[in-house]
Motif scaffolding. Structure first.
Motif, PDB file in Angstrom:
ATOM      1  N   ASP A  19       0.828  -1.200   0.000  1.00 42.04           N
ATOM      2  CA  ASP A  19       0.000   0.000   0.000  1.00 42.04           C
ATOM      3  C   ASP A  19       0.867   1.257   0.000  1.00 42.04           C
ATOM      4  N   ASN A  20       1.877   1.277   0.881  1.00 38.98           N
ATOM      5  CA  ASN A  20       2.753   2.453   0.981  1.00 38.98           C
ATOM      6  C   ASN A  20       3.583   2.636  -0.289  1.00 38.98           C
ATOM      7  N   MET A  21       4.043   1.530  -0.868  1.00 33.95           N
ATOM      8  CA  MET A  21       4.777   1.618  -2.130  1.00 33.95           C
ATOM      9  C   MET A  21       3.875   2.155  -3.241  1.00 33.95           C
ATOM     10  N   ASN A  22       2.634   1.718  -3.233  1.00 37.99           N
ATOM     11  CA  ASN A  22       1.714   2.152  -4.281  1.00 37.99           C
ATOM     12  C   ASN A  22       1.262   3.593  -4.104  1.00 37.99           C
ATOM     13  N   ILE A  23       1.235   4.077  -2.864  1.00 43.26           N
ATOM     14  CA  ILE A  23       0.949   5.499  -2.646  1.00 43.26           C
ATOM     15  C   ILE A  23       2.049   6.339  -3.298  1.00 43.26           C
ATOM     16  N   ALA A  24       3.319   5.926  -3.066  1.00 41.39           N
ATOM     17  CA  ALA A  24       4.442   6.630  -3.696  1.00 41.39           C
ATOM     18  C   ALA A  24       4.391   6.479  -5.211  1.00 41.39           C
ATOM     19  N   LEU A  25       4.060   5.279  -5.655  1.00 42.18           N
ATOM     20  CA  LEU A  25       3.992   4.987  -7.097  1.00 42.18           C
ATOM     21  C   LEU A  25       2.999   5.909  -7.789  1.00 42.18           C
ATOM     22  N   TYR A  26       1.772   5.922  -7.293  1.00 35.62           N
ATOM     23  CA  TYR A  26       0.728   6.662  -8.006  1.00 35.62           C
ATOM     24  C   TYR A  26       0.808   8.169  -7.782  1.00 35.62           C
ATOM     25  N   SER A  27       1.511   8.571  -6.739  1.00 33.82           N
ATOM     26  CA  SER A  27       1.725  10.014  -6.547  1.00 33.82           C
ATOM     27  C   SER A  27       2.643  10.563  -7.629  1.00 33.82           C
ATOM     28  N   LEU A  73      11.335  -8.413  -3.453  1.00 30.70           N
ATOM     29  CA  LEU A  73      12.127  -9.592  -3.114  1.00 30.70           C
ATOM     30  C   LEU A  73      13.074  -9.290  -1.956  1.00 30.70           C
ATOM     31  N   LEU A  74      13.764  -8.158  -2.009  1.00 31.40           N
ATOM     32  CA  LEU A  74      14.690  -7.789  -0.932  1.00 31.40           C
ATOM     33  C   LEU A  74      13.969  -7.597   0.388  1.00 31.40           C
ATOM     34  N   SER A  75      12.739  -7.098   0.345  1.00 31.49           N
ATOM     35  CA  SER A  75      12.006  -6.844   1.588  1.00 31.49           C
ATOM     36  C   SER A  75      11.650  -8.123   2.328  1.00 31.49           C
ATOM     37  N   VAL A  76      11.667  -9.255   1.615  1.00 42.03           N
ATOM     38  CA  VAL A  76      11.380 -10.539   2.260  1.00 42.03           C
ATOM     39  C   VAL A  76      12.512 -10.931   3.201  1.00 42.03           C
ATOM     40  N   HIS A  77      13.738 -10.510   2.873  1.00 38.28           N
ATOM     41  CA  HIS A  77      14.918 -10.948   3.626  1.00 38.28           C
ATOM     42  C   HIS A  77      15.599  -9.830   4.413  1.00 38.28           C
ATOM     43  N   PHE A  78      15.342  -8.576   4.044  1.00 40.38           N
ATOM     44  CA  PHE A  78      16.017  -7.460   4.700  1.00 40.38           C
ATOM     45  C   PHE A  78      15.016  -6.348   4.996  1.00 40.38           C
ATOM     46  N   ASN A  79      15.408  -5.483   5.917  1.00 42.85           N
ATOM     47  CA  ASN A  79      14.595  -4.297   6.217  1.00 42.85           C
ATOM     48  C   ASN A  79      15.046  -3.165   5.294  1.00 42.85           C
ATOM     49  N   VAL A  80      14.379  -3.019   4.158  1.00 42.29           N
ATOM     50  CA  VAL A  80      14.766  -2.035   3.153  1.00 42.29           C
ATOM     51  C   VAL A  80      13.583  -1.117   2.841  1.00 42.29           C
ATOM     52  N   GLY A  81      12.935  -0.647   3.887  1.00 43.68           N
ATOM     53  CA  GLY A  81      11.736   0.164   3.716  1.00 43.68           C
ATOM     54  C   GLY A  81      11.963   1.396   2.859  1.00 43.68           C
ATOM     55  N   GLY A  82      13.114   2.061   3.042  1.00 48.90           N
ATOM     56  CA  GLY A  82      13.413   3.251   2.255  1.00 48.90           C
ATOM     57  C   GLY A  82      13.553   2.926   0.780  1.00 48.90           C
ATOM     58  N   PHE A  83      14.224   1.819   0.469  1.00 52.52           N
ATOM     59  CA  PHE A  83      14.386   1.411  -0.922  1.00 52.52           C
ATOM     60  C   PHE A  83      13.044   1.022  -1.533  1.00 52.52           C
ATOM     61  N   ASN A  84      12.185   0.386  -0.734  1.00 47.85           N
ATOM     62  CA  ASN A  84      10.852   0.025  -1.223  1.00 47.85           C
ATOM     63  C   ASN A  84      10.057   1.256  -1.655  1.00 47.85           C
ATOM     64  N   ILE A  85      10.087   2.298  -0.831  1.00 43.84           N
ATOM     65  CA  ILE A  85       9.355   3.524  -1.172  1.00 43.84           C
ATOM     66  C   ILE A  85       9.966   4.188  -2.398  1.00 43.84           C
ATOM     67  N   PHE A  86      11.316   4.195  -2.455  1.00 45.01           N
ATOM     68  CA  PHE A  86      11.996   4.747  -3.626  1.00 45.01           C
ATOM     69  C   PHE A  86      11.598   3.985  -4.890  1.00 45.01           C
ATOM     70  N   ALA A  87      11.573   2.647  -4.790  1.00 46.33           N
ATOM     71  CA  ALA A  87      11.217   1.821  -5.950  1.00 46.33           C
ATOM     72  C   ALA A  87       9.791   2.121  -6.402  1.00 46.33           C
ATOM     73  N   GLY A  88       8.896   2.330  -5.442  1.00 48.11           N
ATOM     74  CA  GLY A  88       7.527   2.679  -5.790  1.00 48.11           C
ATOM     75  C   GLY A  88       7.460   4.020  -6.493  1.00 48.11           C
ATOM     76  N   ALA A  89       8.178   5.010  -5.956  1.00 51.52           N
ATOM     77  CA  ALA A  89       8.182   6.343  -6.567  1.00 51.52           C
ATOM     78  C   ALA A  89       8.822   6.311  -7.956  1.00 51.52           C
ATOM     79  N   LEU A  90       9.911   5.561  -8.112  1.00 50.22           N
ATOM     80  CA  LEU A  90      10.576   5.447  -9.406  1.00 50.22           C
ATOM     81  C   LEU A  90       9.652   4.786 -10.427  1.00 50.22           C
ATOM     82  N   LEU A  91       8.943   3.751  -9.991  1.00 48.12           N
ATOM     83  CA  LEU A  91       8.022   3.101 -10.920  1.00 48.12           C
ATOM     84  C   LEU A  91       6.918   4.061 -11.353  1.00 48.12           C
ATOM     85  N   GLY A  92       6.496   4.940 -10.467  1.00 57.42           N
ATOM     86  CA  GLY A  92       5.504   5.939 -10.849  1.00 57.42           C
ATOM     87  C   GLY A  92       5.999   6.818 -11.988  1.00 57.42           C
ATOM     88  N   VAL A  93       7.264   7.241 -11.902  1.00 59.01           N
ATOM     89  CA  VAL A  93       7.870   8.037 -12.979  1.00 59.01           C
ATOM     90  C   VAL A  93       7.911   7.221 -14.272  1.00 59.01           C
TER      91      VAL A  93
END
Length: 511
Positions: free
Chosen positions: A96-104, A141-161
């Motif tokens: 949900d949080n990744m998609n908020i960044a994505l669609y923004s 995939l990385l979020s399954v094994h590591f705490n990469v919350g910042g990268f997840n949000i970045f990936a969502g925002a980048l995908l939006g672009v």
């Protein structure tokens, strides 16, 4: 030799009398010309396999198929992953949080996407757009094994672009490359191939979880498969040719801006509104077009079904999209009826479909709420599996949700395509569409992340969809015409008729 066509009188708008048209005006008014002049290079040479002729590489059909394959591999696979709910995870909070960044970010870059498409060209725009999809899947995939919350949000925002650019380029091709009488069919073909990606993509988690009757996270292998396929899609986009090289069978070219710059394209967004102010009445349809995805993915599929059944539902959902897109797309191009008649009939049909399908959805939605399916509150809760009694009804509901999605998107693209054949103006229409669509999606994903009750999410969908059709009715009723002339398409641009004639056209020197 060009075929002979009747000379149609043209009204002189200054004198009010009738004048004889030039051959150029007659050629451009009639889109049914065959065997017209076409460049002789390798991109424009037809090839045969036995008795079958293949379209030349720089033809609208060939380019559409290539763009469809790019979307098959990138957003098609993304839809297969996202349709499981929660990005393949049982807890949808991160997705949900990744998609908020994505669609923004999607809202911004979708809105101004026409600027980038006209400046960079469709090939570079599509390829760059595809990169964001594999990075998004990689971050999950990385979020399954590591705490990469910042990268997840970045990936969502980048995908939006990236998605904003990719979908604007795709939309520009789909509604400006074909002739007027082919636009519905082109959408149907594209949407079928694109969603075939989601159908095949759904087989990946289905195969991985075929023996799992509980609701669990998808495996690492599922994510890896999506990453590889999405990256391949970005590479395929580099094989496209740019719009200036595309030539239709009658020898005509796509109407493009002659020397695009960022400044003139920003101005072009305003000119699009001043050219046709009533297009704003389509904006509620734009806003609604991805609003319902959140509820369907998280409030129905992820909340109520076991993992393997979610994958099966996903497969059926996108299979229904193929059926809906092809059926509706081809129906909208039936030449027996005038285009104005088809437009009005489609509006009545979609409104009826909204009442029927979402009426059935209400009977399902009132059966449960968030608390009922929360494993933390009810550890013994059993998710519905395809072996569970009563599965057939919800299965068909989800199937028809998918068909409805395709018909809604097809209608929006067809209405935009009916307003203009200009590549420049089409890019701006699609930019409005994707920007507003994504802004609506960002709001809905945010509401879902704050755990809005499912029944309220459902109610907002039904109300928005029905209401937006009512608001759009004046555009569809009064602004869709049987034909858009080349003069109308060139209005308020710096182009001339000479700019859109094929090279070597015998009349080009007299324009």
């Amino acid at each position: 030799m060009a075929s002979e066509k009747p000379e149609v009188p043209v009204t002189d708008t200054h004198m009010g009398d009738m004048k004889e048209p030039t051959r150029v005006e007659s050629d451009l008014a009639d889109e049914h010309v065959v065997d017209g002049p076409r460049p002789t290079g390798w991109m424009h040479r037809e090839r045969k396999i036995g008795k079958f002729s293949l379209s030349w590489y720089a033809s609208p059909r060939s380019q559409l198929l290539m763009v469809s394959f790019v979307c098959f591999l990138c957003p098609g696979m993304f839809n297969a992953l996202g349709g499981l709910g929660g990005g393949g995870k049982t807890d949808a909070t991160l997705a949900d949080n990744m998609n908020i960044a994505l669609y923004s970010t999607f809202a911004v870059f979708g809105f101004f996407g026409g600027t980038f498409v006209n400046y960079l060209g469709v090939k570079a725009t599509l390829s760059f757009g595809g990169i964001g999809y594999c990075i998004y899947a990689l971050s999950l995939l990385l979020s399954v094994h590591f705490n990469v919350g910042g990268f997840n949000i970045f990936a969502g925002a980048l995908l939006g672009v990236c998605a904003g650019l990719l979908w604007t380029a795709q939309g520009t091709i789909m509604i400006s490359y074909p002739k007027e009488e082919d636009k519905g069919k082109y959408f149907g073909i594209f949407w079928a191939i694109f969603n075939l990606g989601a159908v095949i993509g759904s087989l990946i988690p289905l195969g991985e979880s075929i023996h799992t009757k509980d609701n669990v996270n998808v495996s690492d292998g599922t994510y890896i498969a999506f990453i590889v396929l999405m990256f391949f899609g970005a590479v395929v986009a580099l094989l496209l040719c740019n719009a200036k090289d595309v030539v239709r069978r009658d020898g005509s070219k796509v109407v493009l801006m002659k020397h695009p710059t960022f400044i003139t394209e920003f101005v072009g967004l305003w000119e699009t509104l001043t050219y046709e102010p009533m297009v704003v009445l389509l904006f509620p349809m734009f806003w609604s077009s991805n609003w319902f995805i959140t509820y369907q993915a998280n409030g129905v599929n992820n909340a109520y079904f076991a993992t393997r059944t979610k994958a099966l539902n996903n497969l059926l959902y996108y299979l229904a999209q193929i059926i809906g897109a092809l059926g509706f797309g081809y129906a909208m191009d039936i030449q027996t009826f005038r285009r104005t008649t088809r437009a009005k009939a489609s509006l009545i049909f979609i409104f009826t479909l909204t009442m029927v399908i979402w009426g059935g959805g209400y009977a399902f939605a009132k059966k449960f709420n968030r608390a009922d399916v929360d494993k933390k509150l009810h550890p013994d809760y059993v998710f519905m599996d395809w072996t569970t009694d009563g599965y057939v009804g919800p299965m068909f509901l989800y199937f028809f949700y998918g068909m409805y999605d395709a018909i809604w998107q097809a209608s929006v693209y067809w209405y935009m395509g009916a307003l203009s054949n200009s590549g420049r103006r089409s890019a701006n229409y699609v930019g409005f569409y994707k920007g507003i669509q994504s802004a609506g999606a960002a709001v809905m994903w945010s509401l879902d992340s704050h755990k809005l009750e499912f029944i309220k999410e459902f109610a907002s969908n039904w109300a928005l969809l029905a209401g937006s059709l009512v608001v759009a009715a004046p555009v569809i009723w009064f602004k869709v015409t049987d034909h858009v002339t080349i003069e109308e398409d060139l209005a308020n641009t710096d182009e001339t008729i000479a700019d859109v004639l094929p090279s070597g056209h015998p009349e080009k020197t007299v324009v």
